[in-house]
Scaffold this active site. Structure first.
Site, mmCIF file in Angstrom:
data_model
loop_
_atom_site.group_PDB
_atom_site.id
_atom_site.type_symbol
_atom_site.label_atom_id
_atom_site.label_comp_id
_atom_site.label_asym_id
_atom_site.label_seq_id
_atom_site.Cartn_x
_atom_site.Cartn_y
_atom_site.Cartn_z
ATOM 1 N N GLY A 78 0.767 -1.258 0.108
ATOM 2 C CA GLY A 78 0.070 -0.067 0.032
ATOM 3 C C GLY A 78 1.010 1.291 -0.021
ATOM 4 C CB CYS A 79 3.733 2.258 1.896
ATOM 5 S SG CYS A 79 3.078 2.041 3.493
ATOM 6 C CB THR A 80 5.358 0.343 -2.722
ATOM 7 O OG1 THR A 80 6.193 -0.105 -1.943
ATOM 8 C CG2 THR A 80 5.835 0.281 -4.402
#
Length: 183
Positions: A78-80
């Site tokens: 998700g952060c990527t």
């Protein structure tokens, strides 16, 4: 008799319903804590960064809009995705005189590797003790919550996002930034 699986499903649904009610009844709170107030001075900060030497402070960006986004961990899916979307839209932010800044509890070395791996051209700040995340109501035990804040050129907090979908979030932020700048 209710099965264990159904019990867990019902319990989770009730928890989410309760959280939704709580979140709408008390909009200044999120899972990470008490959020700073809209239309008030944004909490000042200074943190180490992966770009250049030294630290980055909110006051370094007076005269620019700031999109300050908190995220849990470098290299997670998700952060990527969220970081890639901000990078993809970075020219539009620059056109709007806005600086994108990411914050997580990861250290400077992790941020440098993440930026190199993903081609990120905006600073990521290392909030290893959670001090800034706590000031923005975005701290959960040992990681930052996925929250975003738009801060105007005078340092006033203008918008808060707490229910973030990494796939579309950058576009949501751009749309709101456009509205705020037109007001």
């Amino acid at each position: 008799m209710i099965s264990r699986r159904n019990f867990i499903s019902i319990f989770l649904a009730l928890c989410l319903t309760f959280y939704g009610c709580l979140n709408s009844a008390l909009p200044t709170y999120a899972l990470g804590g008490k959020l700073p107030a809209i239309n008030q001075a944004a909490p000042e900060f200074s943190l180490p960064t992966n770009i250049g030497d030294g630290e980055v402070a909110l006051s370094d960006f007076r005269g620019k809009w700031v999109v300050l986004y908190f995220y849990p961990k470098d290299f997670t899916s998700g952060c990527t995705i969220e970081a890639r979307r901000f990078q993809q839209d970075l020219p539009q932010y620059i056109e709007k005189n806005a600086q994108v800044i990411g914050v997580s509890a990861d250290d400077v070395d992790s941020h440098a590797e993440f930026c190199d791996s993903e081609g990120l051209k905006f600073p990521l700040l290392a909030d290893t003790k959670g001090t800034v995340s706590k000031a923005y109501g975005s701290w959960m035990n040992f990681i930052s919550s996925r929250h975003t804040f738009i801060i105007d050129p005078e340092g006033t907090l203008r918008e808060t996002f707490v229910k973030v979908n990494p796939n579309i979030h950058s576009q949501e932020v751009l749309a709101r930034l456009t509205e705020l700048q037109a007001a």
